[in-house]
Design a protein around this motif. Structure first.
Motif, mmCIF file in Angstrom:
data_model
loop_
_atom_site.group_PDB
_atom_site.id
_atom_site.type_symbol
_atom_site.label_atom_id
_atom_site.label_comp_id
_atom_site.label_asym_id
_atom_site.label_seq_id
_atom_site.Cartn_x
_atom_site.Cartn_y
_atom_site.Cartn_z
ATOM 1 N N UNK A 54 0.816 -1.216 0.000
ATOM 2 C CA UNK A 54 0.000 0.000 0.000
ATOM 3 C C UNK A 54 0.848 1.264 0.000
ATOM 4 N N UNK A 55 1.915 1.261 0.781
ATOM 5 C CA UNK A 55 2.576 2.548 1.066
ATOM 6 C C UNK A 55 4.001 2.686 0.517
ATOM 7 N N UNK A 56 4.639 1.585 0.117
ATOM 8 C CA UNK A 56 6.052 1.698 -0.254
ATOM 9 C C UNK A 56 6.397 1.125 -1.627
ATOM 10 N N UNK A 57 5.605 0.178 -2.110
ATOM 11 C CA UNK A 57 5.967 -0.492 -3.369
ATOM 12 C C UNK A 57 5.637 0.380 -4.576
ATOM 13 N N UNK A 58 6.331 0.109 -5.669
ATOM 14 C CA UNK A 58 6.115 0.829 -6.936
ATOM 15 C C UNK A 58 5.946 -0.193 -8.051
ATOM 16 N N UNK A 59 5.374 0.268 -9.130
ATOM 17 C CA UNK A 59 5.202 -0.622 -10.271
ATOM 18 C C UNK A 59 6.512 -1.229 -10.735
ATOM 19 N N UNK A 60 7.599 -0.472 -10.628
ATOM 20 C CA UNK A 60 8.892 -0.981 -11.106
ATOM 21 C C UNK A 60 9.447 -2.091 -10.216
ATOM 22 N N UNK A 61 8.792 -2.368 -9.076
ATOM 23 C CA UNK A 61 9.206 -3.501 -8.237
ATOM 24 C C UNK A 61 8.684 -4.827 -8.775
ATOM 25 N N UNK A 62 7.775 -4.772 -9.752
ATOM 26 C CA UNK A 62 7.199 -6.011 -10.281
ATOM 27 C C UNK A 62 8.224 -6.699 -11.189
ATOM 28 N N UNK A 63 8.482 -7.981 -10.879
ATOM 29 C CA UNK A 63 9.445 -8.795 -11.649
ATOM 30 C C UNK A 63 8.785 -9.536 -12.785
ATOM 31 N N UNK A 64 7.683 -10.217 -12.422
ATOM 32 C CA UNK A 64 6.979 -11.053 -13.407
ATOM 33 C C UNK A 64 5.497 -10.673 -13.410
ATOM 34 N N UNK A 65 4.886 -10.754 -14.582
ATOM 35 C CA UNK A 65 3.439 -10.556 -14.694
ATOM 36 C C UNK A 65 2.859 -11.734 -15.471
ATOM 37 N N UNK A 66 1.788 -12.298 -14.914
ATOM 38 C CA UNK A 66 1.124 -13.449 -15.537
ATOM 39 C C UNK A 66 -0.346 -13.104 -15.727
ATOM 40 N N UNK A 67 -0.868 -13.341 -16.928
ATOM 41 C CA UNK A 67 -2.311 -13.147 -17.148
ATOM 42 C C UNK A 67 -2.860 -14.337 -17.909
ATOM 43 N N UNK A 68 -3.983 -14.846 -17.447
ATOM 44 C CA UNK A 68 -4.649 -15.983 -18.087
ATOM 45 C C UNK A 68 -3.689 -17.179 -18.199
ATOM 46 N N UNK A 69 -2.821 -17.307 -17.199
ATOM 47 C CA UNK A 69 -1.896 -18.444 -17.162
ATOM 48 C C UNK A 69 -0.669 -18.305 -18.039
ATOM 49 N N UNK A 70 -0.548 -17.183 -18.760
ATOM 50 C CA UNK A 70 0.617 -16.975 -19.634
ATOM 51 C C UNK A 70 1.529 -15.909 -19.034
ATOM 52 N N UNK A 71 2.820 -16.129 -19.173
ATOM 53 C CA UNK A 71 3.785 -15.154 -18.657
ATOM 54 C C UNK A 71 3.865 -13.985 -19.637
ATOM 55 N N UNK A 72 3.505 -12.778 -19.176
ATOM 56 C CA UNK A 72 3.567 -11.587 -20.033
ATOM 57 C C UNK A 72 4.869 -10.828 -19.823
ATOM 58 N N UNK A 73 5.435 -10.954 -18.614
ATOM 59 C CA UNK A 73 6.736 -10.335 -18.330
ATOM 60 C C UNK A 73 7.515 -11.284 -17.433
ATOM 61 N N UNK A 74 8.748 -11.568 -17.833
ATOM 62 C CA UNK A 74 9.621 -12.441 -17.047
ATOM 63 C C UNK A 74 10.881 -11.654 -16.703
ATOM 64 N N UNK A 75 11.170 -11.544 -15.409
ATOM 65 C CA UNK A 75 12.350 -10.784 -14.958
ATOM 66 C C UNK A 75 12.437 -9.424 -15.647
ATOM 67 N N UNK A 76 11.328 -8.723 -15.603
ATOM 68 C CA UNK A 76 11.182 -7.343 -16.119
ATOM 69 C C UNK A 76 11.317 -7.233 -17.637
ATOM 70 N N UNK A 77 11.250 -8.363 -18.332
ATOM 71 C CA UNK A 77 11.302 -8.360 -19.793
ATOM 72 C C UNK A 77 9.895 -8.633 -20.338
ATOM 73 N N UNK A 78 9.278 -7.596 -20.935
ATOM 74 C CA UNK A 78 7.933 -7.760 -21.503
ATOM 75 C C UNK A 78 8.047 -8.600 -22.773
#
Ligand SMILES: [Zn+2]
Length: 433
Positions: free
Chosen positions: A384-408
């Protein structure tokens, strides 16, 4: 044979908001979470390392206009009415389908990079938006925005009819990741007679409705002068409010309006950063929550924000919510994170926003190895108070990896930026010509 994806060795934010050490096993074909628990990596076809990271539901951006990324930084420091009339609408009048294709891809890169897996989009050239969503791998609820003021009767009716036709055409596109809604812009920008004619048709088509409500006092005064009632009552009389309707903003919403929203089951997409930047006001979010209204978070368009990082909205919602309630306990950390995850998923009608078996496999993995996330007293507080979007390493949607280790993975981010720069320059040149 099912393809499986295992997110391994992380800590997982559960629907009860406990943080547990667990793996998450995903059916990548069905796009569903199969199991959350220890040692699930086993024979998974693919793994995603979440060591020293927090696995949380993908964020849901419940209100926005993705193409407005092209107008980021074009006009700032004005109130909503002046900003729209002097800068934004003249530029939007020059928008081409290709601009929408380019602007939505720029937004998609930004959303994926900051852990957002689903978003709402009210705009034009919806076919281009759908193509970008398909290519990105994201989930979205999209629609054609209707404005009838300043149009003759035929053009006004065509605009509303198009919103319904577009909603019927694209619902279920991109393997079901795209859902649609009919999107009349706002009570004061669409004539009463058009609501009366087309809202029943939208309901017949079985698609949700989405519109801006009570964004500024000026707009409320316009409805009051015309109809003699508050906009929420006006919208309710026209049949606009229902369980599958969600409204953006709800800034100047009084107690009786909150009660009406709660009774109808209508959700609110709160956009705190946009409301602050345009000095629109402070939405009474704690009062809405207390009344049982589902509250989601949105960035609104990038031109009034000026980014699509929903972690900012989580923090802004908590802080502005306290200020609005004059109570530091209002809109606490957990509440703000829930609004950005399950609240958004519920508002948009997606079975996402919770990491549990059977839910959509939409998640973000937040890297905790950062000075601003140390020490780890309370990870929900950090979100809530300290994290930023750039802290996200991986993003998964619908079971597929959309970003792996900050690589879209879906897009070449540099190429998207380059095209966006070109299109933004030519767009404002046309607008200023
Ligand atoms: Zn908006």
């Amino acid at each position: 044979m099912t393809d499986t994806l295992a997110v391994t060795d992380g800590r997982v934010l559960t629907p009860a908001f406990d943080v547990i050490r667990a793996d998450v096993l995903i059916d990548a074909d069905a796009g569903e979470i199969l199991e959350v628990g220890p040692d699930l990596a086993g024979d998974a076809d693919e793994t995603l390392d979440a060591t020293d990271s927090l696995v949380m539901p993908g964020l849901v951006n419940a209100h926005g206009h993705a193409t407005m990324t092209l107008l980021r930084g074009y006009a700032d420091d004005k109130n909503l009415e002046d900003w729209l009339q002097e800068d934004i609408w003249p530029a939007e009048a020059e928008l081409t389908a290709e601009d929408v294709a380019v602007g939505t891809r720029l937004a998609a890169v930004e959303l994926i990079r900051s852990g957002t897996t689903a978003f709402a989009d009210m705009y034009f050239h919806v076919g281009e938006v759908v193509d970008a969503v398909r290519e990105a791998g994201l989930r979205a609820r999209v629609g054609h925005g209707v404005v009838t003021v300043g149009k003759d009767d035929e053009a006004a009716r065509d605009d509303f009819a198009e919103s319904i036709a577009v909603a019927e055409e694209y619902d279920g596109a991109a393997a079901g990741r795209v859902r649609t809604a009919v999107m009349p812009h706002a009570p004061h920008t669409v004539g009463t007679e058009y609501f009366e004619e087309f809202v029943p048709k939208a309901r017949e088509a079985g698609v949700p409705l989405h519109f801006h409500l009570n964004e500024t006092e000026t707009y409320i005064d316009e409805i009051d002068a015309e109809a003699g009632v508050r906009p929420t009552e006006y919208a309710d009389d026209l049949g606009l409010l229902a369980e599958d309707t969600w409204v953006a903003h709800g800034v100047h919403t009084d107690a009786s309006e909150i009660e009406t929203l709660a009774e109808r089951g209508t959700s609110v997409a709160h956009c705190p950063a946009s409301n602050m930047k345009l000095a629109s006001g402070m939405a009474p979010i704690q009062d809405m929550l207390d009344a049982g209204v589902t509250v989601a978070l949105g960035t609104d368009g990038a031109a009034s924000n000026n980014d699509l990082d929903l972690f900012d909205e989580i923090r802004d919602a908590a802080m502005l919510g306290k200020l609005a309630a004059d109570d530091a306990a209002a809109v606490d950390a957990e509440t703000a994170v829930r609004m950005a995850t399950e609240g958004g998923a519920d508002a948009l009608g997606f079975d996402s926003g919770r990491i549990e078996a059977g839910a959509n496999a939409d998640l973000a993995v937040v890297d905790l190895e950062a000075a601003h996330l140390t020490p780890e007293h309370d990870l929900v507080s950090h979100l809530a108070y300290a994290a930023r979007g750039s802290d996200v390493r991986h993003t998964v949607c619908d079971g597929k990896v959309l970003m792996r280790d900050r690589d879209v993975l879906a897009f070449d981010g540099d190429a998207v930026r380059e095209r966006a720069q070109e299109h933004a320059e030519t767009l404002v040149a046309r607008a200023e010509d």
